[in-house]
Design an enzyme around this catalytic site. Structure first.
Site, mmCIF file in Angstrom:
data_model
loop_
_atom_site.group_PDB
_atom_site.id
_atom_site.type_symbol
_atom_site.label_atom_id
_atom_site.label_comp_id
_atom_site.label_asym_id
_atom_site.label_seq_id
_atom_site.Cartn_x
_atom_site.Cartn_y
_atom_site.Cartn_z
ATOM 1 N N ASP A 1 0.813 -1.125 -0.022
ATOM 2 C CA ASP A 1 0.063 0.098 -0.004
ATOM 3 C C ASP A 1 0.863 1.195 0.086
ATOM 4 O OD1 ASP A 1 -2.164 -1.655 0.078
ATOM 5 O OD2 ASP A 1 -2.515 -1.325 2.096
ATOM 6 N N ILE B 1 -14.124 -25.668 -29.843
ATOM 7 C CA ILE B 1 -13.446 -26.597 -30.139
ATOM 8 C C ILE B 1 -14.465 -27.929 -30.302
ATOM 9 C CG2 ILE B 1 -10.996 -27.238 -29.819
ATOM 10 C CD1 ILE B 1 -11.582 -26.590 -26.758
ATOM 11 N N LYS C 1 -10.737 -28.257 -19.108
ATOM 12 C CA LYS C 1 -11.896 -27.255 -19.841
ATOM 13 C C LYS C 1 -12.452 -26.459 -18.795
ATOM 14 C CE LYS C 1 -14.968 -27.060 -23.494
ATOM 15 N NZ LYS C 1 -15.932 -26.266 -23.025
ATOM 16 N N ARG D 1 -16.078 -13.422 -26.734
ATOM 17 C CA ARG D 1 -15.996 -13.997 -27.974
ATOM 18 C C ARG D 1 -16.912 -13.777 -28.861
ATOM 19 N NH1 ARG D 1 -18.246 -19.136 -29.275
ATOM 20 N NH2 ARG D 1 -16.947 -20.096 -30.858
ATOM 21 N N GLU E 1 -9.794 -18.063 -20.181
ATOM 22 C CA GLU E 1 -11.359 -18.125 -19.703
ATOM 23 C C GLU E 1 -11.365 -17.173 -18.172
ATOM 24 O OE1 GLU E 1 -13.005 -20.093 -21.395
ATOM 25 O OE2 GLU E 1 -14.792 -20.886 -20.441
ATOM 26 N N CYS F 1 -40.711 -30.304 16.025
ATOM 27 C CA CYS F 1 -39.442 -30.622 15.355
ATOM 28 C C CYS F 1 -40.024 -32.222 14.973
ATOM 29 C CB CYS F 1 -38.648 -30.554 16.688
ATOM 30 S SG CYS F 1 -36.995 -31.895 16.196
ATOM 31 N N CYS G 1 -35.130 -26.244 16.518
ATOM 32 C CA CYS G 1 -35.982 -27.014 17.412
ATOM 33 C C CYS G 1 -35.442 -26.709 18.686
ATOM 34 C CB CYS G 1 -35.561 -28.584 17.242
ATOM 35 S SG CYS G 1 -35.853 -29.857 18.778
HETATM 36 S S1 IVH Z 1 -8.684 -23.821 -26.768
HETATM 37 C C1 IVH Z 1 -9.165 -23.165 -31.035
HETATM 38 N N1 IVH Z 1 -8.666 -24.782 -24.098
HETATM 39 O O1 IVH Z 1 -14.130 -24.141 -24.458
HETATM 40 C C2 IVH Z 1 -8.995 -23.576 -29.635
HETATM 41 N N2 IVH Z 1 -10.561 -23.751 -24.874
HETATM 42 O O2 IVH Z 1 -15.098 -24.412 -27.612
HETATM 43 C C3 IVH Z 1 -9.359 -22.770 -28.548
HETATM 44 N N3 IVH Z 1 -12.349 -23.479 -23.110
HETATM 45 O O3 IVH Z 1 -15.419 -21.285 -25.305
HETATM 46 C C4 IVH Z 1 -9.859 -23.013 -27.497
HETATM 47 N N4 IVH Z 1 -11.110 -24.472 -21.184
HETATM 48 O O4 IVH Z 1 -13.479 -20.843 -23.891
HETATM 49 C C5 IVH Z 1 -9.280 -23.920 -25.112
HETATM 50 N N5 IVH Z 1 -8.168 -25.319 -21.990
HETATM 51 C C6 IVH Z 1 -8.875 -24.752 -22.967
HETATM 52 C C7 IVH Z 1 -10.143 -24.319 -22.805
HETATM 53 C C8 IVH Z 1 -11.202 -23.918 -23.636
HETATM 54 C C9 IVH Z 1 -12.111 -23.724 -21.785
HETATM 55 C C10 IVH Z 1 -13.455 -23.100 -23.641
HETATM 56 C C11 IVH Z 1 -13.313 -21.710 -24.479
HETATM 57 C C12 IVH Z 1 -14.279 -21.935 -25.631
HETATM 58 C C13 IVH Z 1 -14.636 -23.329 -25.528
HETATM 59 C C14 IVH Z 1 -14.073 -24.044 -26.735
#
Ligand code: IVH
Length: 703
Positions: A44, A90, A128, A149, A185, A431, A449
């Site tokens: 700070d 994907i 994911k 996106r 993400e 109760c 209770c």
């Molecule tokens: S790679 C071209 N890696 O999943 C590849 N995507 O359909 C681009 N997501 O909405 C995505 N974890 O936000 C990638 N480890 C990960 C991910 C990830 C989550 C999500 C991403 C997108 C969806 C892909």
């Protein structure tokens, strides 16, 4: 920093640059690595020093300064952002078994025309994350824009909101190419989400009509990122993981995805540590299994894992098909939210007597297990969500958190749905475990209770409290033993504790002859106690140790105390309406009285004495108001003396005021006292009263 005309002295410019770099480094250690090396106060101090330099020399301000993580203005709408490189999605493998991983490996090998004798491929295996994809654009190493996106081609500019996320660096560490877009993400951790909802429930309990609880971390994160008011976004506990790239100019992208992620870690970006380079289909299957087993213990939600061909050269050879890379796949796990039917709403009794409504569900497979019960938290929450028998609801089971009903699917509500939930009506005010009355105090969300000593659901808790060091002080009766005694059926109620014998005890696990004998000796010895300890040991809600002492001293005998009407209880100093009512409710339960009689019958005893007469102390329970300045006593001294003698000091004069103590320059309070006919004393008068109270206390038998 880019070169620019500057009027600031070189020393200030250099110091500002140094401070920025120090602050970036320590913010990274704090928010990303979770291992701070600088005390908060020192951080700070450096921050304020930088703020001061920037205030004195505004030309030194830069977009990447840690002081610029400020909350921007409310927007009318978001500006569209066309992605330099489209944000693709994907392919999802919905086969949640290991066959899903095998199919991906086979497909990639086929595309690459690899035969059985060719070496297995190397993959990057990641989680994911279940959040919202974001593109972070860094120019010359500085964060200049953040976009959602959208449809993949065009997203929305959410820079203001994203800048409030402390984990996201405003400047990349160690490199500043013309353009580097980082993709990843935004998500909310489970503990942050639970804390957020706990806070929301509190706000609702306090009567905040416009507040609500959130359904799940994903929707909450997405909602926060798309908030037009960045102040609201800043209050949501957002986190971020980087996993890929967008446009890049002037930086050589590493030859493997794993190396890219390592490079991102060096840039001070948060990258999930739960990632592995694996080899071949077996490697993928192993990762899917390992993460599957860990899924519940991860600090955030995932809906699967992602496999990516590690080599960039191979990624380029594989290319894309219909906006999806051929080199990556998302391999799912079973969903953590499902729809199902509410068959019944029951009420469960917790260890502390708290009553929780629970939805009995048509069994449904959620988050990897079959769920047939889900918590509704409390009556208010159940009504607010308006969950009724016959409704279709969304059930969530994520991590170690108990399954909960998050929302009703109103479109599916049948015409003959049950009525709105009413806990007390549902239980006929009793109760469900022990039949004692239930109660809900003002300002509390939970029904409870009132059969504390008698209720089987509260047995263990009651026993532990009873035996505690500050209560009956029965040495050797800790939580493990209480657990065993109750589970083995040896102790049903408190009195049965005193009927245990050596044989029963030694039959228990890990209970030697010596410990058993010691426990029996402790039980026998502590049959003789004090009234205050016994009273505290009963575990009456709101009756803590010091209140128990006051009550014991005041009433002197258990029978007088148990039968005291509310007015008498209220006469005890520090006993207000909540405590008095709680005591009354406790003794109005015949079950609790039975337990107490049995305890006396097994030989519990303590010395009793005559009651402290209310008339014996002329000050106890009386209300005083101080006004003006007294000749010798300060206001605090006067207050202390009055309170020590059992009186109460309040701020304003009313009909309930017993005495007004007036000194010089007494004003409106004195007038009001005279108008209401309240007795007015000066300091001398107060001293006489104090002396009388002291004499009365000396004459009364002590507690
Ligand atoms: S790679 C071209 N890696 O999943 C590849 N995507 O359909 C681009 N997501 O909405 C995505 N974890 O936000 C990638 N480890 C990960 C991910 C990830 C989550 C999500 C991403 C997108 C969806 C892909």
């Amino acid at each position: 920093m880019t070169a620019r005309r500057t009027d600031a002295p070189a020393a200030s410019a250099a110091r500002a640059a140094q401070l920025r770099s120090l602050l970036h480094e320590h913010a990274h250690r704090y928010y990303v690595l979770d291992s701070p090396t600088l005390p908060d106060a020192e951080y700070d101090r450096l921050f304020q020093e930088l703020q001061a330099i920037e205030a004195a020399h505004p030309e030194l301000l830069s977009a990447d300064s840690p002081t610029q993580r400020i909350i921007g203005k409310v927007l009318d709408g978001f500006t569209p952002v066309r992605h330099a490189v489209p944000m693709l999605s994907i392919r999802t493998e919905t086969d949640t078994e290991s066959s899903g991983a095998l199919a991906f490996d086979a497909r990639v090998r086929r595309e690459l025309e690899l035969g059985e004798s060719d070496a297995p491929l190397e993959y990057m295996a990641e989680l994911k994350f279940d959040g919202l994809a974001i593109n972070l654009r860094y120019e010359a190493g500085v964060l200049v824009q953040a976009a959602t996106r959208g449809d993949g081609e065009t997203g929305e500019d959410v820079t203001q909101n994203i800048r409030t996320i402390d984990q996201i660096p405003l400047r990349l560490r160690g490199l500043s190419p013309p353009v580097l877009e980082v993709r990843g993400e935004v998500y909310i951790r489970r503990d942050d989400f639970e804390a957020l909802n706990r806070r929301q429930r509190e706000l609702i309990a306090q009567g905040e009509k416009n507040e609500k609880t959130y359904i799940n971390p994903r929707n909450t994160a997405a909602g926060a990122v798309r908030q037009l008011d960045p102040a609201i976004a800043a209050r949501r506990p957002l986190s971020f993981f980087a996993y890929g790239l967008g446009e890049v100019q002037g930086w050589e992208v590493p030859a493997a995805h794993s190396l890219l992620l390592d490079a991102m870690v060096q840039m001070a970006l948060p990258v999930c540590a739960e990632r592995e380079v694996v080899v071949g289909a077996d490697g993928l299957v192993g990762f899917h299994r390992r993460i599957g087993a860990k899924r519940d213990h991860l600090p955030f939600d995932i809906d699967g894992v992602v496999y990516k061909v590690n080599s960039r050269a191979l990624q380029q050879r594989l290319g894309f098909v219909s906006r999806e890379p051929r080199w990556a796949v998302a391999h799912k796990y079973p969903a953590q939210e499902q729809m199902t039917l509410v068959r019944e709403i029951e009420v469960q009794v917790g260890r502390t007597g708290k009553l929780t409504p629970v939805a009995k569900l048509e069994p449904v497979f959620v988050g990897g297990t079959t769920v047939s019960n889900a918590t509704l938290h409390n009556e208010d929450e159940t009504r607010r969500k308006d969950v009724r028998v016959g409704d279709t609801v969304i059930v969530r089971r994520a991590g170690d958190v108990i399954p909960e009903v998050v929302a009703v699917v109103l479109e599916r509500r049948p015409a003959d749905v049950g009525t709105a939930f009413d806990l007390s009506q549902k239980l006929n005010g009793r109760c469900p475990v022990c039949g004692s009355a239930i109660a809900r105090e003002d300002g509390e969300v939970d029904w409870r209770c009132t059969g504390g000593l008698f209720c089987a659901a509260q047995r263990k808790q009651a026993l532990l409290h009873f035996a505690g060091r500050r209560a009956m002080d029965i040495e050797g009766l800790g939580d493990k033993l209480v657990e065993q005694l109750v589970d083995a059926g040896l102790v049903q109620t408190l009195p049965s504790l005193y009927k245990l014998d050596l044989e029963q005890l030694t039959a228990l696990d890990r209970m030697g002859e010596k410990s058993a004998a010691n426990l029996l000796a402790a039980l026998a010895a502590k049959r003789s106690t004090t009234f205050a300890r016994f009273l505290y040991a009963l575990g009456i809600r709101h009756v803590g140790e010091s209140t128990a002492k006051d009550l014991a001293g005041h009433f002197g005998s258990l029978d007088r105390f148990m039968n005291a009407p509310l007015e008498q209880l209220l006469r005890v100093p520090d006993v207000g309406p909540v405590i008095a009512q709680s005591i009354r409710t406790f003794f109005d339960q015949p079950h609790n009285r039975d337990v107490i009689e049995q305890l006396r019958a097994v030989g519990l005893h303590w010395p009793e004495h005559e009651p402290v007469q209310a008339t014996a102390s002329p000050m106890s329970g009386k209300t005083f108001v101080l006004t003006g300045s007294l000749p010798a006593l300060s206001r605090d001294q006067a207050k202390d003396l009055i309170e020590a003698a059992g009186g109460r000091v309040t701020a304003s004069v009313s009909k309930k005021t017993d005495f007004v103590i007036a000194g010089a320059q007494a004003g409106s309070k004195l007038e009001k006292a005279q108008a209401l006919g309240v007795e007015v004393l000066d300091e001398d008068g107060l001293r006489k009263l104090l002396a009388a109270a002291a004499a009365a206390a000396a004459a009364a038998p002590s507690a």
